[in-house]
Design an enzyme around this catalytic site. Sequence first.
Site, PDB file in Angstrom:
ATOM      1  N   ASP A 135      19.620  15.523  -4.323  1.00  0.00           N
ATOM      2  CA  ASP A 135      20.411  14.375  -5.381  1.00  0.00           C
ATOM      3  C   ASP A 135      21.628  15.806  -5.954  1.00  0.00           C
ATOM      4  O   ASP A 135      20.846  17.351  -6.448  1.00  0.00           O
ATOM      5  CB  ASP A 135      19.759  13.747  -6.201  1.00  0.00           C
ATOM      6  CG  ASP A 135      19.967  12.241  -7.050  1.00  0.00           C
ATOM      7  OD1 ASP A 135      21.116  12.945  -6.875  1.00  0.00           O
ATOM      8  OD2 ASP A 135      19.530  12.190  -8.031  1.00  0.00           O
ATOM      9  N   ASP A 168      15.850   5.726  -0.168  1.00  0.00           N
ATOM     10  CA  ASP A 168      14.662   7.194  -0.537  1.00  0.00           C
ATOM     11  C   ASP A 168      14.012   5.921  -2.079  1.00  0.00           C
ATOM     12  O   ASP A 168      14.827   5.036  -2.454  1.00  0.00           O
ATOM     13  CB  ASP A 168      15.272   8.487  -1.242  1.00  0.00           C
ATOM     14  CG  ASP A 168      16.079   8.380  -2.357  1.00  0.00           C
ATOM     15  OD1 ASP A 168      15.252   8.800  -3.152  1.00  0.00           O
ATOM     16  OD2 ASP A 168      17.084   7.478  -2.773  1.00  0.00           O
ATOM     17  N   CYS A 219      -5.086   0.535  10.159  1.00  0.00           N
ATOM     18  CA  CYS A 219      -4.557   1.940   9.893  1.00  0.00           C
ATOM     19  C   CYS A 219      -5.045   2.872  11.066  1.00  0.00           C
ATOM     20  O   CYS A 219      -5.971   3.061  10.501  1.00  0.00           O
ATOM     21  CB  CYS A 219      -3.471   1.690   8.148  1.00  0.00           C
ATOM     22  SG  CYS A 219      -3.094   3.511   8.224  1.00  0.00           S
ATOM     23  N   CYS A 267      -3.909   6.664  10.267  1.00  0.00           N
ATOM     24  CA  CYS A 267      -3.506   7.317   9.153  1.00  0.00           C
ATOM     25  C   CYS A 267      -4.836   8.129   8.696  1.00  0.00           C
ATOM     26  O   CYS A 267      -6.002   7.768   9.663  1.00  0.00           O
ATOM     27  CB  CYS A 267      -2.639   7.408   7.540  1.00  0.00           C
ATOM     28  SG  CYS A 267      -4.139   6.136   6.503  1.00  0.00           S
ATOM     29  N   CYS A 275      -7.738   6.455   6.458  1.00  0.00           N
ATOM     30  CA  CYS A 275      -8.560   4.769   6.998  1.00  0.00           C
ATOM     31  C   CYS A 275      -8.960   5.407   7.706  1.00  0.00           C
ATOM     32  O   CYS A 275      -9.940   4.259   8.498  1.00  0.00           O
ATOM     33  CB  CYS A 275      -6.480   4.020   7.479  1.00  0.00           C
ATOM     34  SG  CYS A 275      -6.069   3.524   5.754  1.00  0.00           S
ATOM     35  N   HIS A 314      -1.945   8.075   3.019  1.00  0.00           N
ATOM     36  CA  HIS A 314      -1.548   6.138   3.482  1.00  0.00           C
ATOM     37  C   HIS A 314      -0.429   5.926   3.606  1.00  0.00           C
ATOM     38  O   HIS A 314      -0.038   5.057   4.011  1.00  0.00           O
ATOM     39  CB  HIS A 314      -2.908   6.258   3.016  1.00  0.00           C
ATOM     40  CG  HIS A 314      -2.771   4.115   3.450  1.00  0.00           C
ATOM     41  ND1 HIS A 314      -2.975   4.169   4.011  1.00  0.00           N
ATOM     42  CD2 HIS A 314      -2.374   3.050   2.337  1.00  0.00           C
ATOM     43  CE1 HIS A 314      -2.716   2.681   4.404  1.00  0.00           C
ATOM     44  NE2 HIS A 314      -2.229   1.922   3.797  1.00  0.00           N
TER      45      HIS A 314
END
Length: 395
Positions: free
Chosen positions: A96, A269, A307, A309, A312, A338
């Site tokens: 940015d 974003d 999930c 990930c 999890c 997560h």
Amino acid sequence: MSEIFSIAREQSVLPGFHARRGALQTAHGTIQTPVFMPVGTQGTVKTLEPRDLKELKVSVILGNTYHLLLRPGNEIMEHCGGLHAFMGWDGPILTDSGGFQVFSLGKLRKIKPDGVAFQSHIDGKKFFLGPAESLRTQRILGSDIVMCFDECIPYPATHEYASKSIDKTLRWAESCRQQPLAPGQLLFGIVQGGVYPDLRERCAKGLAKIGFDGYAIGGVSVGESEAEMMRGIDFSIPHIPADRPRYLMGVGDRIQIVEGVARGIDMFDCVMPTRHARNGSAFTRHGSIPVKAGRYADDLRPVEEGCSCYCCRHFTRAYVRHLLHAGEILGVRLLTIHNIHRFMRFMEEMRTSLENGSFDEFRRQAWLDLRGHLPPSDQEICAGTPPPPPDNRTE
């Protein structure tokens, strides 16, 4: 410039707009679009290592010119070889320009014709940031995608104020275009104009005339209703070159992402996944859950059932809640893993739906999962009354 962005598939679900499946070529790799970009304001996505980001299949992250200019500063950054080497990340980076801080740090800055005089939020030191200073810093950072320095105007703003702001933004964009870039850097212009269709059109056409590698839609998610946000996109898209990537700045609500993609947006974003993790909340396929709440103290289920990930697969809600209440950084780290995973899978599923022509079905299911009803018509979304807020339902 056209070869940097290719569109593999388009699908229309809203009149006059096309959702796109594309690929953006950068100096540090190809970004598959639509894409969500985690925010790493100060050279880090909070609590995560670059190794984590790779495992989560993050393809591009953000850095912030204003913050990195203050700490560690251009001299140290240049000595360390730029942001990629400094933070150990070899994938694409978008920076940015500092334009958002013109909005967010309104009490610590004074806008001038050629830029903005800031007072550092860290130590009160005064410094100046304009097109030349912003582009020089981004050149030293070595980001793959460089954003023009602009003024992100507040909401609400009068037509007169917004019009004068557009004059500055276009003048600054022309100055940014004239600044030298590092080899391989891409430069994006930013469409401003608030809620006014004539100003959005004027800004978009003015930027297109200057010519950029990509175009962002800025000045949204600054306090306006969801309906006004969608109208701001609708006012801008028709005047942005169709063969360039389109980036909607600062938007992370998943329904707003879906609606942005339906209108032809390619890049998004937001700090939501990381900020919500720090506040003890987890995103799921069906909304979000406050893991920090007392009702999860003895809950042996994973944060999100089904999930895949790391969090999890290995830990329970009870354990993550304990970590959060004990002030252990691992709790925030696990929730961040997560949440980023959930966003990456959401975007992956969306890209797949665009590849096989089922984006309309994906959009309908996202509305059912996250808002509890089918998507309203385009006219209803933009009628002036925002849809109900996301349903933070528990399982």
